[in-house]
Design a protein around this motif. Structure first.
Motif, PDB file in Angstrom:
ATOM      1  N   LYS A 115       0.836  -1.199   0.000  1.00  0.00           N
ATOM      2  CA  LYS A 115       0.000   0.000   0.000  1.00  0.00           C
ATOM      3  C   LYS A 115       0.875   1.255   0.000  1.00  0.00           C
ATOM      4  O   LYS A 115       1.803   1.390   0.792  1.00  0.00           O
ATOM      5  CB  LYS A 115      -0.902   0.014   1.233  1.00  0.00           C
ATOM      6  N   GLY A 116       0.575   2.174  -0.921  1.00  0.00           N
ATOM      7  CA  GLY A 116       1.285   3.436  -0.984  1.00  0.00           C
ATOM      8  C   GLY A 116       2.565   3.399  -1.797  1.00  0.00           C
ATOM      9  O   GLY A 116       3.219   4.415  -1.958  1.00  0.00           O
ATOM     10  N   ILE A 117       2.920   2.249  -2.359  1.00  0.00           N
ATOM     11  CA  ILE A 117       4.167   2.145  -3.110  1.00  0.00           C
ATOM     12  C   ILE A 117       4.064   2.888  -4.445  1.00  0.00           C
ATOM     13  O   ILE A 117       5.045   3.374  -4.971  1.00  0.00           O
ATOM     14  CB  ILE A 117       4.585   0.680  -3.300  1.00  0.00           C
ATOM     15  N   VAL A 118       2.842   2.992  -4.986  1.00  0.00           N
ATOM     16  CA  VAL A 118       2.613   3.716  -6.235  1.00  0.00           C
ATOM     17  C   VAL A 118       1.717   4.904  -5.918  1.00  0.00           C
ATOM     18  O   VAL A 118       0.669   4.758  -5.293  1.00  0.00           O
ATOM     19  CB  VAL A 118       1.939   2.807  -7.290  1.00  0.00           C
ATOM     20  N   ALA A 119       2.126   6.070  -6.356  1.00  0.00           N
ATOM     21  CA  ALA A 119       1.352   7.281  -6.099  1.00  0.00           C
ATOM     22  C   ALA A 119       0.034   7.250  -6.873  1.00  0.00           C
ATOM     23  O   ALA A 119      -0.057   6.660  -7.954  1.00  0.00           O
ATOM     24  CB  ALA A 119       2.153   8.508  -6.492  1.00  0.00           C
ATOM     25  N   ALA A 120      -0.966   7.912  -6.326  1.00  0.00           N
ATOM     26  CA  ALA A 120      -2.255   8.033  -7.005  1.00  0.00           C
ATOM     27  C   ALA A 120      -2.072   8.897  -8.253  1.00  0.00           C
ATOM     28  O   ALA A 120      -1.235   9.800  -8.281  1.00  0.00           O
ATOM     29  CB  ALA A 120      -3.277   8.662  -6.068  1.00  0.00           C
ATOM     30  N   PRO A 121      -2.839   8.636  -9.307  1.00  0.00           N
ATOM     31  CA  PRO A 121      -2.708   9.455 -10.508  1.00  0.00           C
ATOM     32  C   PRO A 121      -3.122  10.897 -10.236  1.00  0.00           C
ATOM     33  O   PRO A 121      -3.930  11.170  -9.357  1.00  0.00           O
ATOM     34  CB  PRO A 121      -3.652   8.780 -11.510  1.00  0.00           C
ATOM     35  N   ALA A 122      -2.559  11.824 -11.020  1.00  0.00           N
ATOM     36  CA  ALA A 122      -2.865  13.241 -10.843  1.00  0.00           C
ATOM     37  C   ALA A 122      -4.330  13.531 -11.135  1.00  0.00           C
ATOM     38  O   ALA A 122      -4.928  14.428 -10.535  1.00  0.00           O
ATOM     39  CB  ALA A 122      -1.973  14.079 -11.763  1.00  0.00           C
ATOM     40  N   ARG A 123      -4.900  12.763 -12.044  1.00  0.00           N
ATOM     41  CA  ARG A 123      -6.327  12.918 -12.349  1.00  0.00           C
ATOM     42  C   ARG A 123      -6.907  11.523 -12.515  1.00  0.00           C
ATOM     43  O   ARG A 123      -6.191  10.582 -12.872  1.00  0.00           O
ATOM     44  CB  ARG A 123      -6.527  13.756 -13.603  1.00  0.00           C
ATOM     45  N   PRO A 124      -8.207  11.382 -12.294  1.00  0.00           N
ATOM     46  CA  PRO A 124      -8.820  10.065 -12.494  1.00  0.00           C
ATOM     47  C   PRO A 124      -8.654   9.595 -13.939  1.00  0.00           C
ATOM     48  O   PRO A 124      -8.637  10.399 -14.870  1.00  0.00           O
ATOM     49  CB  PRO A 124     -10.301  10.304 -12.175  1.00  0.00           C
ATOM     50  N   ILE A 125      -8.536   8.311 -14.130  1.00  0.00           N
ATOM     51  CA  ILE A 125      -8.379   7.741 -15.465  1.00  0.00           C
ATOM     52  C   ILE A 125      -9.704   7.120 -15.885  1.00  0.00           C
ATOM     53  O   ILE A 125     -10.277   6.309 -15.152  1.00  0.00           O
ATOM     54  CB  ILE A 125      -7.262   6.683 -15.479  1.00  0.00           C
ATOM     55  N   SER A 126     -10.165   7.502 -17.056  1.00  0.00           N
ATOM     56  CA  SER A 126     -11.440   6.971 -17.552  1.00  0.00           C
ATOM     57  C   SER A 126     -11.249   5.557 -18.086  1.00  0.00           C
ATOM     58  O   SER A 126     -10.131   5.132 -18.395  1.00  0.00           O
ATOM     59  CB  SER A 126     -11.990   7.867 -18.664  1.00  0.00           C
ATOM     60  N   VAL A 127     -12.360   4.862 -18.239  1.00  0.00           N
ATOM     61  CA  VAL A 127     -12.331   3.509 -18.797  1.00  0.00           C
ATOM     62  C   VAL A 127     -11.808   3.557 -20.224  1.00  0.00           C
ATOM     63  O   VAL A 127     -11.043   2.691 -20.649  1.00  0.00           O
ATOM     64  CB  VAL A 127     -13.740   2.871 -18.738  1.00  0.00           C
ATOM     65  N   GLU A 128     -12.190   4.579 -20.963  1.00  0.00           N
ATOM     66  CA  GLU A 128     -11.719   4.718 -22.335  1.00  0.00           C
ATOM     67  C   GLU A 128     -10.192   4.849 -22.372  1.00  0.00           C
ATOM     68  O   GLU A 128      -9.519   4.230 -23.204  1.00  0.00           O
ATOM     69  CB  GLU A 128     -12.356   5.937 -23.022  1.00  0.00           C
ATOM     70  N   ASP A 129      -9.629   5.672 -21.471  1.00  0.00           N
ATOM     71  CA  ASP A 129      -8.175   5.814 -21.397  1.00  0.00           C
ATOM     72  C   ASP A 129      -7.505   4.483 -21.061  1.00  0.00           C
ATOM     73  O   ASP A 129      -6.456   4.147 -21.608  1.00  0.00           O
ATOM     74  CB  ASP A 129      -7.774   6.871 -20.364  1.00  0.00           C
ATOM     75  N   ASN A 170      -4.404  -0.213 -22.690  1.00  0.00           N
ATOM     76  CA  ASN A 170      -4.378  -1.665 -22.802  1.00  0.00           C
ATOM     77  C   ASN A 170      -4.045  -2.087 -24.233  1.00  0.00           C
ATOM     78  O   ASN A 170      -3.328  -3.063 -24.451  1.00  0.00           O
ATOM     79  CB  ASN A 170      -5.705  -2.271 -22.361  1.00  0.00           C
ATOM     80  N   SER A 171      -4.542  -1.342 -25.224  1.00  0.00           N
ATOM     81  CA  SER A 171      -4.265  -1.690 -26.623  1.00  0.00           C
ATOM     82  C   SER A 171      -2.784  -1.480 -26.962  1.00  0.00           C
ATOM     83  O   SER A 171      -2.246  -2.136 -27.836  1.00  0.00           O
ATOM     84  CB  SER A 171      -5.138  -0.871 -27.566  1.00  0.00           C
ATOM     85  N   TRP A 172      -2.109  -0.557 -26.262  1.00  0.00           N
ATOM     86  CA  TRP A 172      -0.691  -0.342 -26.484  1.00  0.00           C
ATOM     87  C   TRP A 172       0.129  -1.553 -26.064  1.00  0.00           C
ATOM     88  O   TRP A 172       1.147  -1.873 -26.639  1.00  0.00           O
ATOM     89  CB  TRP A 172      -0.187   0.877 -25.714  1.00  0.00           C
ATOM     90  N   TYR A 173      -0.286  -2.173 -24.953  1.00  0.00           N
ATOM     91  CA  TYR A 173       0.499  -3.280 -24.377  1.00  0.00           C
ATOM     92  C   TYR A 173      -0.053  -4.632 -24.766  1.00  0.00           C
ATOM     93  O   TYR A 173       0.520  -5.642 -24.420  1.00  0.00           O
ATOM     94  CB  TYR A 173       0.539  -3.143 -22.855  1.00  0.00           C
ATOM     95  N   GLY A 174      -1.178  -4.641 -25.435  1.00  0.00           N
ATOM     96  CA  GLY A 174      -1.972  -5.743 -25.821  1.00  0.00           C
ATOM     97  C   GLY A 174      -1.514  -7.040 -26.075  1.00  0.00           C
ATOM     98  O   GLY A 174      -1.571  -8.070 -26.161  1.00  0.00           O
TER      99      GLY A 174
END
Length: 77
Positions: free
Chosen positions: A54-68, A73-77
């Motif tokens: 817990k806490g090892i990765v910082a929270a994102p600066a803004r929420p990430i949408s499902v579309e994002d 995911n398609s980049w690493y697919g």
């Protein structure tokens, strides 16, 4: 100082005091890591409980949408 005796099959029982200090419970794994400076081995718990991450990765600066997420995911697919 805690100590243990090596049995005929090479087994030892880690003293309760040491297990408690290391947070070890039955079934946990430990690593024996050589310390080149001292010429001794260090006992390191090899198991990491999920709560320890817990806490090892910082929270994102803004929420990430499902579309994002789908695009990433398609980049690493």
């Amino acid at each position: 100082m805690a100590s243990a005796t090596v049995g005929t099959k090479g087994r030892i029982t880690i003293p309760r005091q040491v297990r408690n200090q290391l947070g070890l419970v039955a079934g946990d794994r430990i690593d024996f890591v050589p310390n080149d400076e001292t010429g001794r081995y260090e006992i390191i718990p090899a198991n990491r409980r999920i709560k320890a991450l817990k806490g090892i990765v910082a929270a994102p600066a803004r929420p990430i949408s499902v579309e994002d997420m789908n695009v990433m995911n398609s980049w690493y697919g």
